[in-house]
Every structure is written in structure tokens, then in C-alpha cells.
Design a protein around this motif. Structure first.
Motif, mmCIF file in Angstrom:
data_model
loop_
_atom_site.group_PDB
_atom_site.id
_atom_site.type_symbol
_atom_site.label_atom_id
_atom_site.label_comp_id
_atom_site.label_asym_id
_atom_site.label_seq_id
_atom_site.Cartn_x
_atom_site.Cartn_y
_atom_site.Cartn_z
ATOM 1 N N PHE A 133 0.831 -1.204 0.000
ATOM 2 C CA PHE A 133 0.000 0.000 0.000
ATOM 3 C C PHE A 133 0.871 1.263 0.000
ATOM 4 C CE2 PHE A 133 -2.601 3.309 1.916
ATOM 5 C CZ PHE A 133 -3.834 3.115 1.334
ATOM 6 N N LEU A 134 1.909 1.266 0.821
ATOM 7 C CA LEU A 134 2.775 2.449 0.920
ATOM 8 C C LEU A 134 3.522 2.727 -0.377
ATOM 9 C CD1 LEU A 134 4.273 2.016 4.519
ATOM 10 C CD2 LEU A 134 2.507 3.628 3.776
ATOM 11 N N ILE A 135 3.806 1.675 -1.146
ATOM 12 C CA ILE A 135 4.511 1.869 -2.421
ATOM 13 C C ILE A 135 3.674 2.724 -3.372
ATOM 14 C CG2 ILE A 135 5.299 0.700 -4.528
ATOM 15 C CD1 ILE A 135 6.222 -1.609 -2.712
ATOM 16 N N THR A 136 2.395 2.357 -3.536
ATOM 17 C CA THR A 136 1.559 3.071 -4.509
ATOM 18 C C THR A 136 0.835 4.274 -3.914
ATOM 19 O OG1 THR A 136 -0.138 1.377 -4.088
ATOM 20 C CG2 THR A 136 1.165 1.149 -6.084
ATOM 21 N N ALA A 137 0.714 4.329 -2.586
ATOM 22 C CA ALA A 137 -0.041 5.430 -1.974
ATOM 23 C C ALA A 137 0.846 6.488 -1.328
ATOM 24 C CB ALA A 137 -1.005 4.878 -0.924
ATOM 25 N N THR A 138 2.150 6.207 -1.176
ATOM 26 C CA THR A 138 3.039 7.203 -0.551
ATOM 27 C C THR A 138 4.331 7.416 -1.331
ATOM 28 O OG1 THR A 138 2.190 6.580 1.633
ATOM 29 C CG2 THR A 138 4.214 7.864 1.582
ATOM 30 N N ILE A 139 5.053 6.325 -1.610
ATOM 31 C CA ILE A 139 6.367 6.453 -2.249
ATOM 32 C C ILE A 139 6.244 6.993 -3.673
ATOM 33 C CG2 ILE A 139 8.398 5.185 -3.051
ATOM 34 C CD1 ILE A 139 7.978 3.291 -0.657
ATOM 35 N N LEU A 140 5.386 6.368 -4.484
ATOM 36 C CA LEU A 140 5.234 6.827 -5.871
ATOM 37 C C LEU A 140 4.670 8.246 -5.975
ATOM 38 C CD1 LEU A 140 4.117 3.610 -7.769
ATOM 39 C CD2 LEU A 140 6.197 4.936 -8.133
ATOM 40 N N PRO A 141 3.671 8.624 -5.158
ATOM 41 C CA PRO A 141 3.221 10.017 -5.198
ATOM 42 C C PRO A 141 4.325 11.014 -4.851
ATOM 43 C CG PRO A 141 1.570 8.673 -4.120
ATOM 44 C CD PRO A 141 2.762 7.789 -4.329
ATOM 45 N N THR A 142 5.174 10.661 -3.880
ATOM 46 C CA THR A 142 6.294 11.541 -3.519
ATOM 47 C C THR A 142 7.260 11.680 -4.677
ATOM 48 O OG1 THR A 142 6.116 10.909 -1.179
ATOM 49 C CG2 THR A 142 8.202 11.879 -1.893
ATOM 50 N N ILE A 143 7.573 10.544 -5.322
ATOM 51 C CA ILE A 143 8.454 10.571 -6.494
ATOM 52 C C ILE A 143 7.828 11.421 -7.605
ATOM 53 C CG2 ILE A 143 9.401 9.148 -8.362
ATOM 54 C CD1 ILE A 143 9.731 6.908 -6.287
ATOM 55 N N SER A 144 6.518 11.334 -7.747
ATOM 56 C CA SER A 144 5.816 12.090 -8.797
ATOM 57 C C SER A 144 5.986 13.596 -8.613
ATOM 58 C CB SER A 144 4.322 11.752 -8.778
ATOM 59 O OG SER A 144 4.111 10.389 -8.975
ATOM 60 N N ILE A 145 5.822 14.058 -7.382
ATOM 61 C CA ILE A 145 5.949 15.495 -7.120
ATOM 62 C C ILE A 145 7.369 15.962 -7.391
ATOM 63 C CG2 ILE A 145 5.765 17.293 -5.357
ATOM 64 C CD1 ILE A 145 3.594 15.701 -4.037
ATOM 65 N N ILE A 146 8.351 15.140 -7.001
ATOM 66 C CA ILE A 146 9.753 15.489 -7.256
ATOM 67 C C ILE A 146 10.018 15.530 -8.767
ATOM 68 C CG2 ILE A 146 12.156 14.749 -6.946
ATOM 69 C CD1 ILE A 146 11.197 13.470 -4.270
ATOM 70 N N ALA A 147 9.465 14.553 -9.491
ATOM 71 C CA ALA A 147 9.623 14.524 -10.953
ATOM 72 C C ALA A 147 9.030 15.775 -11.585
ATOM 73 C CB ALA A 147 8.950 13.283 -11.519
ATOM 74 N N LEU A 148 7.878 16.199 -11.081
ATOM 75 C CA LEU A 148 7.231 17.398 -11.598
ATOM 76 C C LEU A 148 8.054 18.644 -11.268
ATOM 77 C CD1 LEU A 148 4.654 18.044 -13.175
ATOM 78 C CD2 LEU A 148 3.496 18.456 -11.002
ATOM 79 N N ALA A 149 8.643 18.661 -10.077
ATOM 80 C CA ALA A 149 9.494 19.794 -9.683
ATOM 81 C C ALA A 149 10.714 19.902 -10.592
ATOM 82 C CB ALA A 149 9.926 19.642 -8.226
ATOM 83 N N GLN A 150 11.264 18.759 -11.003
ATOM 84 C CA GLN A 150 12.408 18.762 -11.921
ATOM 85 C C GLN A 150 12.065 19.387 -13.269
ATOM 86 O OE1 GLN A 150 13.849 14.662 -12.097
ATOM 87 N NE2 GLN A 150 15.592 15.260 -10.838
ATOM 88 N N LYS A 151 10.784 19.356 -13.603
ATOM 89 C CA LYS A 151 10.324 19.954 -14.858
ATOM 90 C C LYS A 151 9.788 21.375 -14.623
ATOM 91 C CE LYS A 151 11.121 15.982 -16.792
ATOM 92 N NZ LYS A 151 12.318 15.780 -17.646
ATOM 93 N N GLY A 152 10.070 21.919 -13.449
ATOM 94 C CA GLY A 152 9.624 23.276 -13.144
ATOM 95 C C GLY A 152 8.130 23.386 -12.926
#
Length: 439
Positions: free
Chosen positions: A48-67
């Protein structure tokens, strides 16, 4: 221009991040999965934590890298396909499912016990509920003040009280694992993590977080990524703390709850047993504030996204989202879940793959590797849904992780590495060809 954030701003943005993500599904699914998983609860919790916490956190960081630009994030798979995928994501995690779900869940906790299952009361409640969301959503520039400094702390305090009560007062024995979870507790956790829609929601909430950082003078990409990591880490730890306690609540509730009970009923029975006469008031406040904050974030994100592509003002788009949400809310939660779970199961894998691959986009930007990998995950997640629902009985692929509804994973990884080998084979071939010409 600021180069650094004040500590109070870091905390406020972290609170806002936390408050946006902990919505109705985030509170409902963990205790239900915990109850079903029983002795295997921590395997389910990790999934549950993989898809509900870790991946969302990675997503926001990925979006930040794209400004904060969603267009840059989707560019490796092409503008046309990228916009279609993200549009489906925004509609599903917006007015066609997630936003109405917050209203329905809030109604079932706050009003239904007193009025019974009456359509007219649901309609009246949805009008009042979405009127509040509409008023706040018309001023997206003030979200940090509205959510970060006011609503988020209230929500955090309520969740902290619930979590601490579980730690100190919940003392039941761990339940037995139900049959459907005995061999798939981990994958069951992953699937239910899908259903929180946080991986998809992170693409929407990420913009709010990044815009909040920009509003405080943080403009440079490195600084955006730096503060996104810090605020996401703080909020992520808080979310994990809440989730683990909710899993514990479900797995140790066998004395007061049967295993066919849903997440809402588990919470309702628990708070009544723990807080007595104040239990209903506490749970009503918690669910209402939780649903309102998430709905505001989703409404603002959807409106800002469609404002970029449609010749309509931001305010008019907000009104349209609110009207659609009211209409769909009155269809009923069960019908919504049955209709949208297959859609979410299809679009989650390609979105997750796209997010993870975005960190490699500089390596493969001039190739079709990312596009091919995302398409592969989309195709096999579609096959997963067809097989699970017996839509086309001819299709029967016995791929690894098929029983866990994760059969898309193996072919996606396989195609990814095959694509890399093919690409570098051609690169080496060209090098040798040029050397041959040179000599």
C-alpha cells in the motif's frame, strides 16, 4: 527573489502537502485492508505504501524537476498521447470520480446516520458542500493561506488524535487472514494503494505545492526540487504514521467488527467504542475537513489544467467542475466505484511508468524508449482488467503476477530493456559504420 524558505513556510507547505493527500480513500482503505489481511497486515501495508506514498512523492519530485510543467513531463510520449492520458487522469481524479467521492463519503458519515438513505438529503448536502468548495477554489492564489495555515493544521490535529488513540487504546488480537489475501496480501495492498488515486493525484497536487513554493520566491529548478524533497519528506513521514496506525486499527478490530465491514464502518464503530458520545462528532469533523481540503485541491488543479487548453476562463471551469461533481455525487458511491475502478486500474500503470521514466528522460529523450515502455504498460494493464472482469473470455495470458493483477510489470520491464539493447546496438552499429568509412 528569495533563495531560501522560512521554517514556518516549510512547515505550512508540508502541512498543505499532507492535508491534500490524506483524503477520503486514504482513511477508508487502510483499516479495511488491515482487517482483511490480518496476520499478513504488514505485507499489505508495504504494498500500500509503495503506490499510496512512495510513488506520489516521487511524482511530485519529478514534476518539480520539470519546473512544475506537466507538458515537459509528458513530452517523452508525445504531446497528443500525453494530453489524452493526463486528461483522463484529471477527469478521473477530478469531477468524474474523486471529487464526488469525497462528498459522498462525507455525507455517509455526517448525515446518513440521522436521515437514512434519502436522495433528497444527499442532493441538499451536495449543494452546500460544493458551494463551500466553489467559493474557496475561485481564489487559487490564496490556497497556502486557506489550507496551509488554517485547514491543514486542523486536519493534522484530528488525525494525530485518532492515531494516538489507536496506539494507546487499541488492544485487540490480530485477526486471521481472509482467503483472498492469503497468497496476495502484498499485491492487495498495492491495488488498494491504486484506489487512493494518490499516484494520479500527485500530478495534480504537485502543481499546487510547486506553485506555493514559487509564490514564496523559489523560482530556480534546483531550489524547487530541494524544497519539494524536504516538504514531501516531512508530509510523507506524517502520512506513513497515519497509515500504519489505520492498518493496525483494522487488523486488531476483530472483537467489534466482522471481516465484511468496509472502512467507513470500521472507523465509525471504533470511534464510538473509544470516544463514546463524542465519537460521532469527532469522526464527522475529521471526515468533513479531510474531504473538503482534498476536494479544494482537486478542483483548483483541474481548473488550472483545463484553463491552459480550453478557451474558457478559470472561474467558469470551476463552476463546470462543481456542477458535474454535484450531478455525479447523486448517482451514489457504489456505482461510482464499480464504474471507475477498471479505468483507474488501466491508467495507473502507464502514469507510474511515465513518472519513473521521467528521471531518465535526458538519457532517452531522442529515442522512443519511454514511449514504447509506457504503451506496453498501458496495453497489459488493459489486459489485466479484461481478464479480471471476464470481458473477453478468449484472452487468457498466464503471465507472472497475473493472479495479483500485476501482470503488466514483467512485460513492461522486459520491453524496456529490449528497447535499450536495440537502441545501443544501433548506436554501436553506426559508430562502426562511420569508422569503416573513415578508413
Amino acid at each position: 527573489m528569495k533563495n531560501n524558505l522560512l521554517y514556518k513556510d516549510i512547515i505550512a507547505i508540508s502541512f498543505m502537502n499532507f492535508a491534500l493527500f490524506v483524503g477520503a480513500g486514504n482513511i477508508i482503505f487502510p483499516p479495511m485492508v488491515g482487517l482483511q489481511s490480518g496476520k499478513l497486515v504488514w505485507y499489505a501495508a508495504i504494498g500500500f505504501l509503495i503506490t499510496a506514498t512512495i510513488l506520489p512523492t516521487i511524482s511530485i519530485i519529478a514534476l518539480a524537476q520539470k519546473g512544475g510543467s506537466i507538458n515537459k513531463l509528458i513530452s517523452p510520449i508525445g504531446k497528443f498521447m500525453g494530453i489524452i492520458l493526463i486528461t483522463i487522469c484529471y477527469l478521473s481524479v477530478g469531477p468524474f470520480f474523486a471529487i464526488p467521492r469525497t462528498a459522498t463519503v462525507s455525507f455517509e458519515i455526517n448525515i446518513l446516520p440521522f436521515t437514512g438513505n434519502s436522495n433528497i438529503y444527499l442532493f441538499i448536502y451536495s449543494i452546500i458542500y460544493f458551494l463551500i468548495i466553489n467559493i474557496i477554489s475561485l481564489y487559487p492564489g490564496k490556497l497556502l493561506n486557506t489550507i496551509g495555515y488554517f485547514l491543514a493544521p486542523l486536519k493534522t490535529i484530528a488525525l494525530l488524535i485518532l492515531s494516538l488513540s489507536i496506539i494507546f487504546y487499541q488492544s485487540g488480537k490480530i485477526t486471521n487472514t481472509i482467503n483472498i489475501c492469503k497468497n496476495s496480501a502484498f499485491s492487495n495492498g498495492i491495488i488498494n494503494g491504486y484506489l487512493t488515486m494518490d499516484t494520479l493525484g500527485s500530478l495534480m497536487f504537485g502543481n499546487i505545492i510547486i506553485n506555493a513554493l514559487k509564490s514564496k520566491g523559489i523560482k530556480k529548478i534546483k531550489k524547487l526540487v530541494y524544497y519539494t524533497i524536504i516538504t514531501s519528506f516531512i508530509s510523507g513521514l506524517c502520512i506513513i504514521f497515519v497509515y500504519l496506525n489505520l492498518f493496525k486499527l483494522g487488523s486488531t478490530s476483530n472483537l467489534i467488527i466482522n471481516q465484511k465491514t468496509n472502512g467507513i464502518e470500521i472507523l465509525s464503530i471504533y470511534v464510538n467504542n473509544t470516544f463514546g458520545i463524542f465519537g460521532n462528532f469527532f469522526l464527522s469533523f475529521l471526515i468533513f475537513i479531510t474531504c473538503i481540503v482534498t476536494s479544494i485541491g482537486l478542483t483548483c488543479s483541474c481548473a488550472e489544467f483545463f484553463y491552459k487548453y480550453l478557451p474558457i476562463s478559470y472561474n467558469k471551469i470551476v463552476y463546470i467542475i462543481i456542477i458535474i461533481s454535484i450531478l455525479i455525487t447523486n448517482i451514489g458511491l457504489d456505482k461510482l466505484i464499480k464504474f471507475f475502478i477498471p479505468i483507474l486500474t488501466i491508467i495507473c500503470p502507464p502514469c507510474m511508468v511515465l513518472i519513473i521514466m521521467s528521471f531518465l528522460s535526458n538519457l532517452f529523450y531522442k529515442t522512443n524508449i519511454i514511449f514504447i515502455t509506457v504503451i506496453t504498460s498501458l496495453f497489459f494493464s488493459f489486459i489485466d482488467v479484461i481478464q479480471k472482469n471476464n470481458l473477453i473470455k478468449i484472452i487468457s495470458l498466464n503471465l507472472p503476477l497475473n493472479k495479483q493483477e500485476l501482470s503488466w510489470v514483467t512485460p513492461t520491464i522486459f520491453i524496456f530493456f529490449i528497447s535499450i539493447l536495440y537502441y545501443y546496438f544501433n548506436v554501436i552499429k553506426k559508430i562502426f559504420f562511420n569508422i569503416k568509412i573513415f578508413f
